[in-house]
Design a protein around this motif. Structure first.
Motif, PDB file in Angstrom:
ATOM      1  N   ASP A 142       0.846  -1.193   0.000  1.00 44.89           N
ATOM      2  CA  ASP A 142       0.000   0.000   0.000  1.00 44.89           C
ATOM      3  C   ASP A 142       0.879   1.241   0.000  1.00 44.89           C
ATOM      4  O   ASP A 142       1.852   1.332   0.756  1.00 44.89           O
ATOM      5  N   VAL A 143       0.544   2.190  -0.874  1.00 44.92           N
ATOM      6  CA  VAL A 143       1.275   3.452  -0.974  1.00 44.92           C
ATOM      7  C   VAL A 143       0.343   4.578  -0.541  1.00 44.92           C
ATOM      8  O   VAL A 143      -0.787   4.679  -1.039  1.00 44.92           O
ATOM      9  N   ASP A 144       0.792   5.414   0.421  1.00 44.67           N
ATOM     10  CA  ASP A 144      -0.104   6.424   0.990  1.00 44.67           C
ATOM     11  C   ASP A 144      -0.176   7.692   0.140  1.00 44.67           C
ATOM     12  O   ASP A 144       0.392   7.762  -0.960  1.00 44.67           O
ATOM     13  N   ASP A 145      -0.873   8.708   0.638  1.00 41.65           N
ATOM     14  CA  ASP A 145      -1.114   9.917  -0.149  1.00 41.65           C
ATOM     15  C   ASP A 145       0.122  10.772  -0.350  1.00 41.65           C
ATOM     16  O   ASP A 145       0.103  11.719  -1.128  1.00 41.65           O
ATOM     17  N   ASP A 146       1.218  10.449   0.343  1.00 41.87           N
ATOM     18  CA  ASP A 146       2.494  11.128   0.119  1.00 41.87           C
ATOM     19  C   ASP A 146       3.440  10.282  -0.718  1.00 41.87           C
ATOM     20  O   ASP A 146       4.607  10.644  -0.892  1.00 41.87           O
ATOM     21  N   ARG A 165       4.454   7.288   0.103  1.00 47.21           N
ATOM     22  CA  ARG A 165       5.315   6.495   0.979  1.00 47.21           C
ATOM     23  C   ARG A 165       4.798   5.066   1.128  1.00 47.21           C
ATOM     24  O   ARG A 165       3.604   4.813   0.980  1.00 47.21           O
ATOM     25  N   ALA A 192       3.269   2.328   2.857  1.00 45.26           N
ATOM     26  CA  ALA A 192       2.358   2.347   3.999  1.00 45.26           C
ATOM     27  C   ALA A 192       2.175   0.975   4.623  1.00 45.26           C
ATOM     28  O   ALA A 192       1.594   0.870   5.705  1.00 45.26           O
ATOM     29  N   ARG A 240       9.360   8.103   0.542  1.00 42.06           N
ATOM     30  CA  ARG A 240       8.681   7.878  -0.735  1.00 42.06           C
ATOM     31  C   ARG A 240       9.307   6.674  -1.427  1.00 42.06           C
ATOM     32  O   ARG A 240      10.531   6.553  -1.479  1.00 42.06           O
ATOM     33  N   HIS A 267      -2.692   5.336  -3.337  1.00 48.08           N
ATOM     34  CA  HIS A 267      -3.705   6.265  -2.822  1.00 48.08           C
ATOM     35  C   HIS A 267      -4.166   7.156  -3.980  1.00 48.08           C
ATOM     36  O   HIS A 267      -3.341   7.564  -4.817  1.00 48.08           O
TER      37      HIS A 267
END
Length: 279
Positions: free
Chosen positions: A112-116, A118, A120, A204, A226
């Motif tokens: 999972d990659v978050d809204d920044d 990164r 996750a 990131r 995200h």
């Protein structure tokens, strides 16, 4: 398959990509002075047997327009992928982590990659088959990027396992950890278990890869982005081993659910991964 094997699947794909029938492959080989029965070619691409002559394999690579050594490398016995040095050091400290104790039936890994942008978290669902009596754990390994602090990594058993020993390398972003089953398996038994890994200090990220320590019947790699951090492009890649150059398999299309995935079957060894570029 060309960069991970096994040989018969790589050969089958190369023949299909070249658009040739087995009879045409045999005719092309004959022009190069190599006489092969049609039944032998059929057996090679179904895995019933393998060619034993290096010059024949070299002629096959020429006919199929493959890089020199692409098929011959897959004929070498490569049941294990040597781990990155720090990971190998940690595995040496885990006495009962021998890969000959079990085999991978299926491994499904989702990042999972978050809204920044990164990292996750990593969710893993694994199905194994015991090769001997008494198998009661699986040793997972993780190697982060240069900015990863393995001491911050959090591992959590989710289903059908509990956390056992956890070893962190003192100077490299490496960690191994045991996922202990609820019972000891007998030879031939299968077990399905799930786990999760989170890195609170992650920066990131732009790629995710899985190295096959031993063969897997099926592998699924997935990256979930995200909606606020979508990549400009994504692609799948493979390597024969950790020292080999990276080979791009092809582009991956982002789904309407903001995810990409890669599925492979019958992988002998090597590395498979997904990489992406940020906008």
């Amino acid at each position: 398959m060309l960069y991970t094997g096994p040989f018969h699947l790589a050969l089958r794909k190369a023949i299909r990509d070249r658009g040739l029938s087995l009879d045409r492959v045999r005719a092309h080989l004959a022009r190069r002075g190599v006489s092969i029965a049609l039944s032998s070619l059929s057996d090679w691409q179904t895995g019933r047997c393998r060619p034993g002559n290096d010059s024949t394999v070299a002629a096959l690579e020429d006919v199929l327009r493959l890089p020199t050594g692409a098929l011959s490398r897959l004929l070498r016995v490569r049941r294990r992928l040597p781990d990155i040095g720090p990971v190998a050091e940690l595995l040496d400290a885990v006495a009962d982590s021998g890969p000959d104790d079990l085999e991978l039936v299926s491994v499904q890994q989702r990042v999972d990659v978050d809204d920044d942008g990164r990292f996750a978290g990593l969710r893993v669902r694994t199905a194994i088959r015991a090769l001997r009596d008494g198998v009661d754990r699986y040793v997972a390994r993780f190697y982060g990027d240069g900015g990863c602090d393995p001491h911050l990594l959090r591992t959590r058993p989710v289903r059908n396992c509990r956390l056992g020993r956890r070893l962190v390398h003192p100077s490299a972003p490496a960690m191994v950890y045991e996922l202990v089953f609820e019972e000891a398996l007998r030879a031939g038994d299968t077990w399905v278990f799930e786990s999760r890994l989170v890195d609170p200090g992650a920066g990131r990220c732009s790629e995710f890869a899985f190295g096959f320590r031993y063969p897997a019947e099926q592998c699924l790699l997935e990256v979930q982005f995200h909606p606020a951090a979508l990549p400009a492009g994504t692609r799948a890649f493979a390597q024969f081993d950790l020292a080999d150059q990276r080979h791009v398999i092809g582009g991956l299309a982002l789904s309407r659910h903001h995810a990409v995935h890669l599925i492979a079957s019958g992988v002998d060894s090597g590395v498979l991964g997904i990489a992406w570029d940020w906008r």
